[in-house]
Design a protein around this motif. Sequence first.
Motif, short mmCIF file in Angstrom:
data_model
loop_
_atom_site.label_atom_id
_atom_site.label_comp_id
_atom_site.label_asym_id
_atom_site.label_seq_id
_atom_site.Cartn_x
_atom_site.Cartn_y
_atom_site.Cartn_z
N SER A 149 -66.81 29.26 0.92
CA SER A 149 -67.89 28.86 1.75
C SER A 149 -68.90 29.73 1.54
O SER A 149 -68.93 30.90 1.62
N PRO A 150 -70.40 29.24 2.08
CA PRO A 150 -71.30 30.18 2.07
C PRO A 150 -70.98 31.27 3.17
O PRO A 150 -71.60 32.31 2.83
N LEU A 151 -70.53 30.84 4.11
CA LEU A 151 -70.32 32.07 5.39
C LEU A 151 -69.55 33.08 4.69
O LEU A 151 -69.50 34.29 4.96
N GLU A 152 -68.41 32.87 4.11
CA GLU A 152 -67.36 33.82 3.71
C GLU A 152 -68.00 34.49 2.36
O GLU A 152 -67.81 35.86 2.31
N VAL A 153 -69.13 33.91 1.68
CA VAL A 153 -69.64 34.71 0.61
C VAL A 153 -70.81 35.63 1.14
O VAL A 153 -70.94 36.81 0.97
N LEU A 154 -71.45 35.15 2.31
CA LEU A 154 -72.44 36.03 2.92
C LEU A 154 -71.96 37.22 3.91
O LEU A 154 -72.28 38.53 3.90
N LYS A 155 -70.65 37.06 4.23
CA LYS A 155 -69.74 37.95 4.62
C LYS A 155 -69.44 39.11 3.73
O LYS A 155 -69.56 40.41 4.16
N VAL A 156 -68.89 38.73 2.73
CA VAL A 156 -68.56 39.76 1.73
C VAL A 156 -69.95 40.45 1.18
O VAL A 156 -69.97 41.49 0.77
N LEU A 157 -70.93 39.74 0.93
CA LEU A 157 -72.17 40.23 0.44
C LEU A 157 -72.51 41.54 1.63
O LEU A 157 -73.17 42.48 1.24
N SER A 158 -72.58 41.11 2.91
CA SER A 158 -72.92 42.15 3.73
C SER A 158 -71.83 43.35 3.80
O SER A 158 -72.24 44.52 4.02
N ILE A 159 -70.88 43.13 3.31
CA ILE A 159 -69.81 44.34 3.22
C ILE A 159 -70.39 45.13 1.93
O ILE A 159 -70.19 46.34 2.08
N LEU A 160 -70.59 44.28 1.08
CA LEU A 160 -70.99 45.26 -0.28
C LEU A 160 -72.12 45.99 0.00
O LEU A 160 -72.24 46.91 -0.71
N THR A 161 -73.11 45.53 0.74
CA THR A 161 -74.53 46.21 0.77
C THR A 161 -74.43 47.48 1.70
O THR A 161 -75.19 48.22 1.64
N GLY A 162 -73.13 47.66 2.36
CA GLY A 162 -72.82 48.80 3.13
C GLY A 162 -72.23 49.96 2.13
O GLY A 162 -71.91 50.83 2.80
N LYS A 163 -72.12 49.64 0.84
CA LYS A 163 -71.40 50.72 0.15
C LYS A 163 -72.22 51.25 -1.07
O LYS A 163 -73.27 50.54 -1.60
N LEU A 164 -71.94 52.61 -1.27
CA LEU A 164 -73.14 53.27 -1.95
C LEU A 164 -73.12 52.69 -3.49
O LEU A 164 -74.17 52.74 -4.08
N TYR A 165 -71.76 52.48 -4.16
CA TYR A 165 -71.86 51.83 -5.34
C TYR A 165 -72.63 50.55 -5.60
O TYR A 165 -72.96 50.20 -6.79
N PHE A 166 -72.66 49.78 -4.45
CA PHE A 166 -73.28 48.55 -4.58
C PHE A 166 -75.07 48.78 -4.86
O PHE A 166 -75.38 48.20 -6.01
N TRP A 167 -75.54 49.72 -4.26
CA TRP A 167 -76.97 49.98 -4.45
C TRP A 167 -77.15 50.67 -5.92
O TRP A 167 -77.90 50.46 -6.50
N ARG A 168 -76.05 51.74 -6.19
CA ARG A 168 -76.29 52.42 -7.41
C ARG A 168 -76.06 51.31 -8.66
O ARG A 168 -77.00 51.41 -9.65
N SER A 169 -75.30 50.39 -8.53
CA SER A 169 -75.14 49.25 -9.47
C SER A 169 -76.39 48.52 -9.69
O SER A 169 -77.04 48.22 -10.81
N VAL A 170 -76.96 48.29 -8.49
CA VAL A 170 -78.16 47.38 -8.26
C VAL A 170 -79.31 47.93 -8.92
O VAL A 170 -80.13 47.43 -9.70
N PHE A 171 -79.45 49.24 -8.66
CA PHE A 171 -80.66 49.91 -9.20
C PHE A 171 -80.59 50.20 -10.69
O PHE A 171 -81.72 50.15 -11.39
N SER A 172 -79.56 50.34 -11.03
CA SER A 172 -79.16 51.04 -12.51
C SER A 172 -79.89 49.75 -13.35
O SER A 172 -80.01 49.69 -14.41
N SER A 173 -79.21 48.45 -12.65
CA SER A 173 -79.56 47.18 -13.53
C SER A 173 -80.81 46.89 -13.48
O SER A 173 -81.49 46.47 -14.46
N ILE A 174 -81.50 47.14 -12.41
CA ILE A 174 -83.02 46.91 -12.22
C ILE A 174 -83.63 47.95 -13.08
O ILE A 174 -84.68 47.38 -14.01
N PHE A 175 -83.29 48.99 -13.37
CA PHE A 175 -83.88 49.95 -14.19
C PHE A 175 -83.72 49.53 -15.75
O PHE A 175 -84.74 49.43 -16.41
N ARG A 176 -82.58 48.88 -15.95
CA ARG A 176 -82.41 48.34 -17.48
C ARG A 176 -83.18 47.31 -17.92
O ARG A 176 -83.75 47.02 -18.79
N VAL A 177 -83.35 46.36 -16.84
CA VAL A 177 -84.22 45.24 -16.92
C VAL A 177 -85.62 45.43 -17.08
O VAL A 177 -86.26 44.90 -18.00
#
Length: 248
Positions: free
Chosen positions: A41-69
């Motif tokens: 469900s959308p709520l379940e996905v948003l809940k998982v996303l909110s948990i991910l955003t609190g983790k350091l590896y999430f942001w390292r992964s996002v910014f590494s991908s942004i740099f490559r793109v």
Amino acid sequence: MKSSITVESKKIGRKIGILVFWFFIWELCSLFVNNPLLLPSPLEVLKVLSILTGKLYFWRSVFSSIFRVLVGLLFSITMGLLIGVVAGLVKFIEELLQPFIIVVKATPVMSIIILALVWFRSSNVVIFTTILICFPIIYTNVLQGIKAVDINLIQMAKVYKVKRKYILKDVYLPSIKHYVISGVLMCLGLGWKVSVASEILSTPKYSIGLNLLNAKSTLETAELFAWTIVVVLLSFIFEALFKYYVRK
């Protein structure tokens, strides 16, 4: 002033309403399937996303991908613009590059990624693939823009003995602006798709693609959806920022 604010508010309200409608459809489909492994469900996905955003590896992964793109897109746009202008002005260069452009356009993306895996390190595979896929788009658009320039303007400039650099700066470049904008907008969306696909196969240490692969391997469908939403949002943000820059 008030009327323009009201119109803008209505547009924003309509977009939010459309977004809510599709979330509602998603929720209905999730209830109908009744299996979070297949369609969370959308709520379940948003809940998982909110948990991910609190983790350091999430942001390292996002910014590494942004740099490559960003690196891949900047190379693609710069090379496509420069080589496209030269090819538009020099017929021989266009004919020389034509077989290469045709081959790259016809080659499946997966074939390019697999070849890049043989040639480069995992972190460079993404950049190389993005350049090879996006460059022909910018190049072709710029080439079309150069060919669409009114020949009468060029002839008139030559009659008045206008220097070539001023013809290029004041006639050709303004004429290809819309072609370049169109090509860049296409590449902003396509660049993210190609980059993430490359990351899934090349598995660089910090990347969105690697996290998508891990979520799929462990059957964490909600996390898979969450990372997909991140890619969609980043692509949307890139396009929105570029459109804002063009307007300003």
